[in-house]
Scaffold this motif. Structure first.
Motif, PDB file in Angstrom:
ATOM      1  N   ALA A 112       0.994  -1.131   0.103  1.00 20.54           N
ATOM      2  CA  ALA A 112      -0.200   0.203  -0.069  1.00 20.54           C
ATOM      3  C   ALA A 112       0.921   1.078  -0.074  1.00 20.54           C
ATOM      4  CB  ALA A 112      -0.764  -0.292   1.626  1.00 20.54           C
ATOM      5  N   GLY A 113       1.924   1.308   0.454  1.00 22.10           N
ATOM      6  CA  GLY A 113       3.217   2.304   0.237  1.00 22.10           C
ATOM      7  C   GLY A 113       3.055   3.286   1.562  1.00 22.10           C
ATOM      8  N   VAL A 114       2.574   2.117   2.700  1.00 19.50           N
ATOM      9  CA  VAL A 114       2.481   3.262   3.626  1.00 19.50           C
ATOM     10  C   VAL A 114       3.087   2.811   5.274  1.00 19.50           C
ATOM     11  CG1 VAL A 114       0.052   3.879   3.649  1.00 19.50           C
ATOM     12  CG2 VAL A 114       0.207   2.332   4.475  1.00 19.50           C
ATOM     13  N   TYR A 115       3.859   1.884   4.731  1.00 17.89           N
ATOM     14  CA  TYR A 115       5.116   1.375   5.631  1.00 17.89           C
ATOM     15  C   TYR A 115       5.809   2.272   6.853  1.00 17.89           C
ATOM     16  CZ  TYR A 115       8.421  -2.380   8.039  1.00 17.89           C
ATOM     17  OH  TYR A 115       9.418  -2.168   8.498  1.00 17.89           O
ATOM     18  N   ASP A 116       5.634   1.937   8.224  1.00 20.63           N
ATOM     19  CA  ASP A 116       6.160   2.656   8.447  1.00 20.63           C
ATOM     20  C   ASP A 116       6.939   1.800   9.778  1.00 20.63           C
ATOM     21  OD1 ASP A 116       5.284   4.094  11.473  1.00 20.63           O
ATOM     22  OD2 ASP A 116       3.978   3.633   9.886  1.00 20.63           O
ATOM     23  N   LEU A 117       8.353   1.713  10.252  1.00 21.55           N
ATOM     24  CA  LEU A 117       9.058   0.948  11.151  1.00 21.55           C
ATOM     25  C   LEU A 117       7.830   0.966  12.124  1.00 21.55           C
ATOM     26  CD1 LEU A 117      10.712  -1.603  11.988  1.00 21.55           C
ATOM     27  CD2 LEU A 117      12.362   0.192  12.219  1.00 21.55           C
ATOM     28  N   THR A 118       7.992   1.968  12.963  1.00 23.73           N
ATOM     29  CA  THR A 118       7.434   2.644  14.462  1.00 23.73           C
ATOM     30  C   THR A 118       6.201   2.063  14.541  1.00 23.73           C
ATOM     31  OG1 THR A 118       8.747   4.422  14.044  1.00 23.73           O
ATOM     32  CG2 THR A 118       7.108   4.491  16.041  1.00 23.73           C
ATOM     33  N   GLY A 119       4.895   1.960  13.360  1.00 23.59           N
ATOM     34  CA  GLY A 119       3.675   1.774  13.223  1.00 23.59           C
ATOM     35  C   GLY A 119       3.857   0.912  13.511  1.00 23.59           C
ATOM     36  N   ALA A 120       4.304  -0.580  12.726  1.00 18.58           N
ATOM     37  CA  ALA A 120       4.509  -1.573  12.683  1.00 18.58           C
ATOM     38  C   ALA A 120       4.524  -2.917  13.535  1.00 18.58           C
ATOM     39  CB  ALA A 120       4.774  -2.235  11.454  1.00 18.58           C
ATOM     40  N   THR A 121       5.368  -1.818  14.571  1.00 16.47           N
ATOM     41  CA  THR A 121       6.373  -1.938  15.656  1.00 16.47           C
ATOM     42  C   THR A 121       5.829  -2.010  17.136  1.00 16.47           C
ATOM     43  OG1 THR A 121       8.528  -1.746  14.640  1.00 16.47           O
ATOM     44  CG2 THR A 121       8.655  -2.060  17.307  1.00 16.47           C
ATOM     45  N   GLU A 122       4.867  -1.125  17.041  1.00 15.84           N
ATOM     46  CA  GLU A 122       3.327  -0.775  18.107  1.00 15.84           C
ATOM     47  C   GLU A 122       2.529  -1.240  18.061  1.00 15.84           C
ATOM     48  OE1 GLU A 122       4.406   4.145  18.518  1.00 15.84           O
ATOM     49  OE2 GLU A 122       2.066   3.926  17.618  1.00 15.84           O
ATOM     50  N   LEU A 123       2.443  -1.811  17.078  1.00 17.81           N
ATOM     51  CA  LEU A 123       1.210  -3.034  16.251  1.00 17.81           C
ATOM     52  C   LEU A 123       1.662  -4.354  17.747  1.00 17.81           C
ATOM     53  CD1 LEU A 123      -0.326  -2.509  12.931  1.00 17.81           C
ATOM     54  CD2 LEU A 123      -1.787  -2.126  14.575  1.00 17.81           C
ATOM     55  N   ALA A 124       3.003  -4.596  16.760  1.00 15.98           N
ATOM     56  CA  ALA A 124       3.204  -5.912  17.229  1.00 15.98           C
ATOM     57  C   ALA A 124       2.930  -5.539  19.169  1.00 15.98           C
ATOM     58  CB  ALA A 124       4.863  -6.165  16.596  1.00 15.98           C
ATOM     59  N   ASP A 125       3.723  -5.132  19.383  1.00 17.86           N
ATOM     60  CA  ASP A 125       3.492  -4.814  20.706  1.00 17.86           C
ATOM     61  C   ASP A 125       2.443  -4.625  21.354  1.00 17.86           C
ATOM     62  OD1 ASP A 125       5.590  -4.609  20.885  1.00 17.86           O
ATOM     63  OD2 ASP A 125       5.784  -1.955  21.220  1.00 17.86           O
ATOM     64  N   ALA A 126       1.218  -4.071  20.423  1.00  9.77           N
ATOM     65  CA  ALA A 126      -0.296  -3.899  21.245  1.00  9.77           C
ATOM     66  C   ALA A 126      -1.171  -5.440  20.917  1.00  9.77           C
ATOM     67  CB  ALA A 126      -1.072  -3.017  20.954  1.00  9.77           C
ATOM     68  N   LEU A 127      -0.503  -6.315  20.060  1.00  7.42           N
ATOM     69  CA  LEU A 127      -1.630  -7.460  19.884  1.00  7.42           C
ATOM     70  C   LEU A 127      -0.230  -8.645  20.290  1.00  7.42           C
ATOM     71  CD1 LEU A 127      -2.169  -6.876  16.762  1.00  7.42           C
ATOM     72  CD2 LEU A 127      -3.494  -7.327  17.634  1.00  7.42           C
ATOM     73  N   GLY A 128       0.976  -7.706  21.297  1.00 10.46           N
ATOM     74  CA  GLY A 128       1.611  -9.335  22.482  1.00 10.46           C
ATOM     75  C   GLY A 128       2.429  -9.888  21.394  1.00 10.46           C
ATOM     76  N   LEU A 129       2.893  -9.402  20.411  1.00 11.48           N
ATOM     77  CA  LEU A 129       4.205 -10.424  19.251  1.00 11.48           C
ATOM     78  C   LEU A 129       5.127  -9.808  18.915  1.00 11.48           C
ATOM     79  CD1 LEU A 129       1.370  -9.637  16.454  1.00 11.48           C
ATOM     80  CD2 LEU A 129       2.155 -11.808  17.341  1.00 11.48           C
ATOM     81  N   SER A 130       6.270  -9.323  20.531  1.00 11.95           N
ATOM     82  CA  SER A 130       7.084  -8.394  20.259  1.00 11.95           C
ATOM     83  C   SER A 130       8.459  -9.672  20.424  1.00 11.95           C
ATOM     84  CB  SER A 130       7.238  -7.707  21.566  1.00 11.95           C
ATOM     85  OG  SER A 130       6.490  -6.733  21.749  1.00 11.95           O
ATOM     86  N   ALA A 131       7.875 -11.003  20.614  1.00 14.39           N
ATOM     87  CA  ALA A 131       8.743 -11.665  21.456  1.00 14.39           C
ATOM     88  C   ALA A 131       8.734 -12.328  19.841  1.00 14.39           C
ATOM     89  CB  ALA A 131       8.552 -12.279  22.340  1.00 14.39           C
ATOM     90  N   GLN A 132       7.365 -12.364  19.239  1.00 16.93           N
ATOM     91  CA  GLN A 132       7.803 -13.306  17.734  1.00 16.93           C
ATOM     92  C   GLN A 132       7.972 -13.138  16.547  1.00 16.93           C
ATOM     93  OE1 GLN A 132       6.423 -16.185  19.942  1.00 16.93           O
ATOM     94  NE2 GLN A 132       5.695 -14.912  21.345  1.00 16.93           N
ATOM     95  N   LEU A 133       8.434 -11.862  16.374  1.00 15.40           N
ATOM     96  CA  LEU A 133       9.028 -11.313  15.436  1.00 15.40           C
ATOM     97  C   LEU A 133       9.498 -11.979  14.503  1.00 15.40           C
ATOM     98  CD1 LEU A 133       8.995  -6.971  17.020  1.00 15.40           C
ATOM     99  CD2 LEU A 133       7.564  -8.543  15.977  1.00 15.40           C
ATOM    100  N   LYS A 134      10.833 -12.505  14.733  1.00 14.82           N
ATOM    101  CA  LYS A 134      11.769 -13.317  13.648  1.00 14.82           C
ATOM    102  C   LYS A 134      11.727 -14.835  14.071  1.00 14.82           C
ATOM    103  CE  LYS A 134      15.405  -9.980  14.094  1.00 14.82           C
ATOM    104  NZ  LYS A 134      15.025  -9.389  13.568  1.00 14.82           N
ATOM    105  N   LYS A 135      10.005 -14.954  14.304  1.00 11.61           N
ATOM    106  CA  LYS A 135       9.597 -16.373  13.984  1.00 11.61           C
ATOM    107  C   LYS A 135       8.931 -16.098  12.464  1.00 11.61           C
ATOM    108  CE  LYS A 135       9.602 -17.871  18.625  1.00 11.61           C
ATOM    109  NZ  LYS A 135       8.613 -18.257  19.812  1.00 11.61           N
ATOM    110  N   PHE A 136       8.751 -17.834  11.769  1.00  6.49           N
ATOM    111  CA  PHE A 136       7.967 -17.822  11.329  1.00  6.49           C
ATOM    112  C   PHE A 136       6.507 -18.430  11.165  1.00  6.49           C
ATOM    113  CE2 PHE A 136      11.926 -17.881   9.820  1.00  6.49           C
ATOM    114  CZ  PHE A 136      12.451 -16.748   8.362  1.00  6.49           C
TER     115      PHE A 136
END
Ligand code: ADP
Ligand code: MG
Length: 218
Positions: A112-136
């Protein structure tokens, strides 16, 4: 109005002739609306979501998103709208197996051309995914996979989110946790949500409820 559906019809060819799945659907969804779509199995809920999401085309009628008639666009035109304005969350998660969690989350946003690292990281945090980011995806539980699918859809900042029985593959406790997180995040973004669900409890948390029966909405 964000989304207007007018006299939408769709039939499939069955063994005994055409099956009229949608027989004239009218609906309107405003920005910020959260709408629960219910109906028996086979009543056409997924068909309706696929048409709205531009994944398939109707036989007649119109779908207008942001003032643009998507039903008359070709495949490429519909794909463009889907990338820019619509986020789809499926029951089967549909994650990309070869990409890790962070790359899955970034995927739609990049398209969509709207990627931003901060926003994506915040979303991952909010969904409890911070420890899973490098997993498949195959290293995650069902609930975690669904959280990634939600983050992926939201990271692309869609105006309309379509969710097709998003908790259908999760146990009850996980389902209500994931849905609480998702509804809170959707409310933050102000996007509209149309969600197919069998859960009366979940439907009760939405601003509107529509029921599909014999090809019509009530
Ligand atoms: P729901 O999501 O409410 O369970 P669907 O939209 O998946 O219902 O399906 C509605 C009806 O259309 C069902 O009878 C189903 O068998 C039929 N159907 C759905 N997709 C197709 C297809 N691609 N080809 C033929 N029939 C289909
Ligand atoms: Mg379905």
């Amino acid at each position: 109005m964000l989304l207007t559906v007018n006299a939408l019809k769709k039939s499939y060819s069955g063994a005994e002739g055409p099956v009229d799945v949608l027989r004239g659907i009218d609906m309107q969804v405003a920005t910020g609306d959260t709408l629960a779509l219910t109906g028996e199995s086979g009543s056409g809920k997924s068909t309706l979501l696929h048409l709205i999401g531009g994944l398939d085309t109707a036989d007649s009628g119109s779908i207008t998103l942001n003032g643009q008639e998507i039903s008359s666009l070709d495949d490429a035109g519909r794909a463009m709208i889907r990338r820019k304005s619509v986020g789809i969350i499926f029951q089967q998660f549909n994650l990309i197996p070869s990409l890790d969690v962070m790359a899955n989350i970034a995927f739609q946003a990049r398209l969509a051309g709207v990627y931003d690292l901060t926003g994506a990281t915040e979303l991952a945090d909010a969904l409890g995914l911070s420890a899973q980011l490098k997993k498949f995806p195959d290293q995650l539980s069902g609930g975690q996979q669904q959280r990634v699918a939600i983050a992926r859809a939201l990271a692309a900042k869609p105006q309309l989110i379509l969710a097709d029985e998003p908790t259908g593959n999760l146990d009850e406790t996980t389902a209500s946790e994931v849905m609480a997180q998702m509804l809170a995040l959707v409310a933050q973004t102000g996007a509209a949500l149309v969600m197919v669900t069998h859960s009366p409890q979940l439907a009760g948390q939405m601003s509107r409820r529509l029921h599909l029966r014999q090809g019509l909405l009530a």
